[in-house]
Write a protein that holds these residues in place. Sequence first.
Motif, mmCIF file in Angstrom:
data_model
loop_
_atom_site.group_PDB
_atom_site.id
_atom_site.type_symbol
_atom_site.label_atom_id
_atom_site.label_comp_id
_atom_site.label_asym_id
_atom_site.label_seq_id
_atom_site.Cartn_x
_atom_site.Cartn_y
_atom_site.Cartn_z
ATOM 1 N N LEU A 1 -4.727 -4.252 -7.225
ATOM 2 C CA LEU A 1 -3.836 -4.678 -6.142
ATOM 3 C C LEU A 1 -4.191 -3.976 -4.830
ATOM 4 O O LEU A 1 -4.107 -4.578 -3.756
ATOM 5 N N ARG A 2 -4.594 -2.701 -4.913
ATOM 6 C CA ARG A 2 -5.055 -1.996 -3.718
ATOM 7 C C ARG A 2 -6.235 -2.745 -3.088
ATOM 8 O O ARG A 2 -6.330 -2.893 -1.868
ATOM 9 N N GLY A 3 -7.146 -3.181 -3.962
ATOM 10 C CA GLY A 3 -8.297 -3.927 -3.472
ATOM 11 C C GLY A 3 -7.889 -5.216 -2.777
ATOM 12 O O GLY A 3 -8.455 -5.575 -1.737
ATOM 13 N N LEU A 4 -6.900 -5.926 -3.337
ATOM 14 C CA LEU A 4 -6.411 -7.145 -2.690
ATOM 15 C C LEU A 4 -5.864 -6.847 -1.297
ATOM 16 O O LEU A 4 -6.108 -7.599 -0.340
ATOM 17 N N CYS A 5 -5.127 -5.763 -1.176
ATOM 18 C CA CYS A 5 -4.557 -5.392 0.127
ATOM 19 C C CYS A 5 -5.660 -5.098 1.136
ATOM 20 O O CYS A 5 -5.618 -5.572 2.278
ATOM 21 N N TYR A 6 -6.656 -4.323 0.732
ATOM 22 C CA TYR A 6 -7.746 -3.990 1.650
ATOM 23 C C TYR A 6 -8.573 -5.225 2.013
ATOM 24 O O TYR A 6 -9.033 -5.363 3.154
ATOM 25 N N ALA A 7 -8.756 -6.137 1.050
ATOM 26 C CA ALA A 7 -9.496 -7.363 1.348
ATOM 27 C C ALA A 7 -8.739 -8.210 2.365
ATOM 28 O O ALA A 7 -9.346 -8.809 3.264
ATOM 29 N N THR A 8 -7.408 -8.259 2.246
ATOM 30 C CA THR A 8 -6.597 -8.996 3.220
ATOM 31 C C THR A 8 -6.740 -8.392 4.612
ATOM 32 O O THR A 8 -6.708 -9.109 5.621
ATOM 33 N N ASN B 1 -9.429 -7.101 5.684
ATOM 34 C CA ASN B 1 -10.864 -7.176 5.986
ATOM 35 C C ASN B 1 -11.567 -5.826 5.881
ATOM 36 O O ASN B 1 -12.591 -5.600 6.524
ATOM 37 N N SER B 2 -11.022 -4.948 5.074
ATOM 38 C CA SER B 2 -11.680 -3.666 4.796
ATOM 39 C C SER B 2 -12.403 -3.805 3.460
ATOM 40 O O SER B 2 -11.936 -3.348 2.415
ATOM 41 N N PHE B 3 -13.575 -4.448 3.505
ATOM 42 C CA PHE B 3 -14.226 -4.877 2.268
ATOM 43 C C PHE B 3 -14.869 -3.727 1.497
ATOM 44 O O PHE B 3 -14.959 -3.774 0.276
ATOM 45 N N ASP B 4 -15.312 -2.707 2.206
ATOM 46 C CA ASP B 4 -15.894 -1.564 1.498
ATOM 47 C C ASP B 4 -14.840 -0.861 0.636
ATOM 48 O O ASP B 4 -15.099 -0.483 -0.513
ATOM 49 N N ARG B 5 -13.637 -0.683 1.210
ATOM 50 C CA ARG B 5 -12.568 -0.035 0.443
ATOM 51 C C ARG B 5 -12.091 -0.947 -0.681
ATOM 52 O O ARG B 5 -11.777 -0.480 -1.783
ATOM 53 N N ALA B 6 -12.038 -2.246 -0.427
ATOM 54 C CA ALA B 6 -11.655 -3.189 -1.483
ATOM 55 C C ALA B 6 -12.653 -3.134 -2.636
ATOM 56 O O ALA B 6 -12.266 -3.128 -3.815
ATOM 57 N N LEU C 1 0.818 -1.213 0.000
ATOM 58 C CA LEU C 1 0.000 0.000 0.000
ATOM 59 C C LEU C 1 0.852 1.265 0.000
ATOM 60 O O LEU C 1 0.475 2.277 -0.597
ATOM 61 N N SER C 2 2.005 1.193 0.668
ATOM 62 C CA SER C 2 2.892 2.368 0.650
ATOM 63 C C SER C 2 3.446 2.611 -0.751
ATOM 64 O O SER C 2 3.688 3.761 -1.145
ATOM 65 N N ILE C 3 3.662 1.533 -1.513
ATOM 66 C CA ILE C 3 4.128 1.677 -2.898
ATOM 67 C C ILE C 3 3.007 2.193 -3.790
ATOM 68 O O ILE C 3 3.198 3.091 -4.612
ATOM 69 N N LEU C 4 1.811 1.630 -3.598
ATOM 70 C CA LEU C 4 0.688 1.967 -4.467
ATOM 71 C C LEU C 4 0.059 3.307 -4.120
ATOM 72 O O LEU C 4 -0.478 3.991 -4.993
ATOM 73 N N GLY C 5 0.119 3.679 -2.844
ATOM 74 C CA GLY C 5 -0.650 4.834 -2.391
ATOM 75 C C GLY C 5 -2.072 4.406 -2.092
ATOM 76 O O GLY C 5 -2.556 3.383 -2.595
ATOM 77 N N GLU C 6 -2.782 5.158 -1.290
ATOM 78 C CA GLU C 6 -4.122 4.769 -0.867
ATOM 79 C C GLU C 6 -5.232 5.396 -1.692
ATOM 80 O O GLU C 6 -6.395 5.065 -1.524
ATOM 81 N N LYS C 7 -4.907 6.306 -2.583
ATOM 82 C CA LYS C 7 -5.926 7.010 -3.348
ATOM 83 C C LYS C 7 -6.036 6.439 -4.750
ATOM 84 O O LYS C 7 -5.043 6.265 -5.454
#
Length: 634
Positions: free
Chosen positions: A153-160, A162-167, A88-94
């Motif tokens: 990939l951001r979605g995969l990170c958030y799903a891992t 358990n932040s499913f809304d953001r994923a 996530l630090s590589i991808l950024g959160e936005k």
Amino acid sequence: MEKYLREWRQDAVNKHQYDTAIFVADKLLALTGDDQDTYWLAQVHFSTGNYNRAQTFLGRGNLIERNPQCRYLAAHCSIKLGNTDDALSILGEKNPTHLISAPGSARQKLRHVDVNLRRHHKTASRSERQPTSEERDKEDVNHLKYEAGMCYLRGLCYATQNSFDRAKECYKTAVQIDVQCFEAFDALMTNSLMSPAEEWKFLESLNFDTITVASNSSLSQEAAQFTKTLYTTRLSKYAKPDEFANAAETLSTHYNLGDNPDIVLANADLKFTQCRFQDALALTSSVLAKDKYNFSVLPVHLATLHELGQKNALFLLAHDLVEKHPLEPCSFLAIGIYYLSIGRIAEARRYFSKASMMDPHFGPAWIGFAHTFAAEGEHDQAISAYSTAARLFQGTHLPQLFLGMQNLQLNNLSLAHEYLNTAYELCENDPLLLNEMGVVYYHEDQLHDAINMFRRALVISETNEADPDAWLPTRTNLGHALRRNNQLDEALATFESVLRHGTKDAGIFTAKGLVLLELGRSWEAVIALHEALAVTPQDPTATDLLNRALDINESEAAFLGPEKSVLDNDAGGASVSDEEVEELDRRIGGRLREIQQNRVAGRGGRRGRRHAGAGLGEEDLSAFGESMVVDSDG
């Protein structure tokens, strides 16, 4: 020399000779120092599982910050290493939502690309030739695709995490930027992150016009429609079955994809949703005959085998899967379903749990795990497990449905009503859901609403051409509701229609006898109650009613008006209390096997999806267990 080395490297990659590819790519990079050659060397290391080495090459020369391809690959390496925070630090959160192209708009995706990426792009070749406009456009399209890939990939990170809304939002953005980012689209469908209505609305929001084919406008338009049709077959089968059928027909007739495993699976998922289990089994078996270990098809196939009671086939398949694929969650799902089928609940729970630990987002395993508690009557633990499934798979109505059924078993009618209403908001056309809502209305003495729900369930099941045996419990429930609503003639016809299907259940014969008594046809009631005792000789309700019917028949008081129940007129003239009436109602309900569907966000159909999903399903495993007629048992 550069051209020669690149061709050699690509030939080695095509033949999976990765040591050769690394050897050649290393020399090519030393010769050119080009960003693309660095990327390809890291790509080869990624293919061999050397994720740390790949990241080392990508970290040179500030490549990650200025090259989308390298940033995508570096983040993917971190995810493979289990370092989601680093990814996530590589991808950024936005998410780059400004790159989204609305449907019907002009082809404006090239306009949105950050031209600074080209400005800083290093070209170290010997010639200083400037790229042509076509080359720049191609480069811009690639940048868009990698931006979409990074959203995925951001979605995969958030799903891992358990932040499913953001994923969910990341996956949606990925597909909206690049409609060909199928992995993001599949993650939305398989994990049931959207309701059936949301899925169809989302499909309409996608700009398929961004698909281009070799500068051929007419072919591009056909490709866009073809892609949309393919995506349509992945959506929930509950919301718009006609649209799905049209899409499947188009792919089968115009593109000869009728035997394609994905299209066959979509059709099997639909048949399973409609309780046409024999048809679903024929379709899944046709796929597995050609591709024995198709893990997308197996969850629906396993659930269908369970519904049809094919225990030997389940045993053989589970044994083969765990021997050949011991690292696949579906192998342990098969073992769990087999043990559930033979009633060894503890073993089933252990293997469902193992499958869910191997893949925390495997919908059929979570639903099966919860069913094991329901099968043992452990309602509190079942509610906890179904609640977890509801949190993981927010777009499918099945966990909410099962939660309602469990609360109904605990006589928490208000909670049951709340959960079932939530499920109804997600899916209005599931006959099982309508049946359970009718059961709640029945217990709340809202008999008119209960009758309407049972009738709607039967109409939908007949429209779906469901197996007749699947909906005998609903028809029996309708008979009880009609009897209590004093619609005696229709109640009698309903019970007789159930018995004509070959059902041998003492409760239904007893219910028929009770209706006949209330109609004043005491001698026919005696015959029906004798049939009940022939099935279950010690049935106390049938015995009690038979004695009353014989007394009435002997005393020549056979006629009782519709407004006067036999339960208020025993031979001794003593009235029966309301509590005894309720107890008789409960005992009259014979146990019938109730079909309960699941398509799993996670199915292999939807499924997971079904499987949910399903799937279960969508979106698919089935819920298991028997059901007291009128009194539902999850």
